[in-house]
Scaffold this active site. Structure first.
Site, PDB file in Angstrom:
ATOM      1  N   CYS A   1       0.825  -1.209   0.000  1.00  0.00           N
ATOM      2  CA  CYS A   1       0.000   0.000   0.000  1.00  0.00           C
ATOM      3  C   CYS A   1       0.864   1.266   0.000  1.00  0.00           C
ATOM      4  O   CYS A   1       1.452   1.587  -1.011  1.00  0.00           O
ATOM      5  CB  CYS A   1      -0.998  -0.025   1.157  1.00  0.00           C
ATOM      6  SG  CYS A   1      -2.387   1.116   0.918  1.00  0.00           S
TER       7      CYS A   1
ATOM      8  N   HIS B   1      -3.389  -5.325   0.376  1.00  0.00           N
ATOM      9  CA  HIS B   1      -2.893  -5.670   1.713  1.00  0.00           C
ATOM     10  C   HIS B   1      -2.808  -7.191   1.881  1.00  0.00           C
ATOM     11  O   HIS B   1      -3.731  -7.826   2.404  1.00  0.00           O
ATOM     12  CB  HIS B   1      -3.800  -5.073   2.792  1.00  0.00           C
ATOM     13  CG  HIS B   1      -3.606  -3.613   2.984  1.00  0.00           C
ATOM     14  ND1 HIS B   1      -2.786  -3.089   3.972  1.00  0.00           N
ATOM     15  CD2 HIS B   1      -4.095  -2.555   2.298  1.00  0.00           C
ATOM     16  CE1 HIS B   1      -2.802  -1.772   3.894  1.00  0.00           C
ATOM     17  NE2 HIS B   1      -3.585  -1.423   2.885  1.00  0.00           N
TER      18      HIS B   1
ATOM     19  N   GLU C   1      -1.070  -8.825   3.956  1.00  0.00           N
ATOM     20  CA  GLU C   1      -0.873  -9.249   5.343  1.00  0.00           C
ATOM     21  C   GLU C   1      -2.158  -9.771   5.982  1.00  0.00           C
ATOM     22  O   GLU C   1      -2.125 -10.512   6.965  1.00  0.00           O
ATOM     23  CB  GLU C   1      -0.286  -8.104   6.186  1.00  0.00           C
ATOM     24  CG  GLU C   1      -1.226  -6.959   6.527  1.00  0.00           C
ATOM     25  CD  GLU C   1      -1.303  -5.881   5.458  1.00  0.00           C
ATOM     26  OE1 GLU C   1      -1.680  -4.741   5.792  1.00  0.00           O
ATOM     27  OE2 GLU C   1      -0.997  -6.172   4.281  1.00  0.00           O
TER      28      GLU C   1
END
Length: 252
Positions: free
Chosen positions: A113, A221, A223
């Protein structure tokens, strides 16, 4: 065998709107530890506390995380406007030279990001302050309400360059991702290779051409749900393998 260390670039924040902290999302640490197989180390991204040289000695790789503050437009030669939002000039002062130094030495990093945007700016590119206002573009921002599961839900496809680094890693030319960003790449830097785009043409996956190390960065994202997601898991595993190789080489 000792696990290698990944420096996770932190952000400035306030606890109870009054107590200043350096912070990082727990899901970043989880992905680095459980999927990449490395020790997560939260970095206070401020040149008043650390230098790029010190970080490169202490850490084997770096995760450039997302964050609300944006890269200051002066870093790519444009004036500041209200659309650019808030800034973290201390983080700019650490991450931009850190990216350039890692590209030269081959030390691995992965951008997420804002980190994805930092990589582009560090390599001479520019950013749109608000891509949803561009003709034909969708709203990539986080939904203003709802649970975390809803905020990080898969929302659009990313089409990858056939035979490219990302397509080879994922084993497919198209993946589904979440989307939680307002800014996006305007002009790719001279060495930035765009290998993935959203349906509206927004760049979503990049690498640095001819870099000796791992430089894969994504606008989404990964993660979130990294242990189970079929796109996030191979990305973090590849990053962890690159960090492990770097750590073994530097200690040999």
């Amino acid at each position: 065998m000792h696990r290698p260390v990944v420096g996770i670039i932190g952000n400035r924040g306030l606890v109870n709107n009054r107590y200043p902290v350096h912070e990082g999302g727990q899901m970043n640490s989880c992905a680095v530890s459980h999927v990449a197989g490395c020790i997560p180390l939260l970095i206070p991204a401020d040149p008043d506390y650390v230098t790029v040289e010190e970080l490169m000695q202490v850490c084997d790789g770096f995760l450039l995380t997302g964050g609300r503050p944006n890269v200051h437009p002066s870093e790519y030669g444009e004036p500041e406007t209200d659309k650019h939002g808030t800034f973290d000039r201390a983080r700019d002062a650490i991450t931009l030279p850190l990216v350039r130094a890692c590209v030269e030495t081959g030390q691995p990093f992965m951008g997420i990001c804002r980190g994805f945007q930092e990589v582009n700016v560090a390599m001479g590119g520019s950013l749109h302050p608000e891509i949803r206002e561009l003709p034909g573009r969708m709203n990539h921002r986080m939904p203003p309400e709802g649970t975390l599961e809803q905020a990080f839900a898969l929302r659009h496809t990313v089409t990858l360059t056939p035979g490219g680094t990302f397509a080879t890693l994922f084993g497919t030319a198209e993946v589904m991702t979440n989307t939680l960003h307002g800014q996006g790449i305007k002009q790719p830097g001279p060495r930035i290779v765009v290998e993935g785009t959203a349906p509206d043409g927004t760049p979503e996956a990049i690498r640095v051409a001819d870099a000796p190390g791992f430089t894969l960065s994504v606008q989404w994202h990964p993660e979130w749900n990294a242990e189970a997601d079929p796109v996030s898991r191979p990305l973090f595993r590849a990053f962890g393998a690159a960090v492990q190789d770097w750590a073994l080489t530097r200690r040999s």
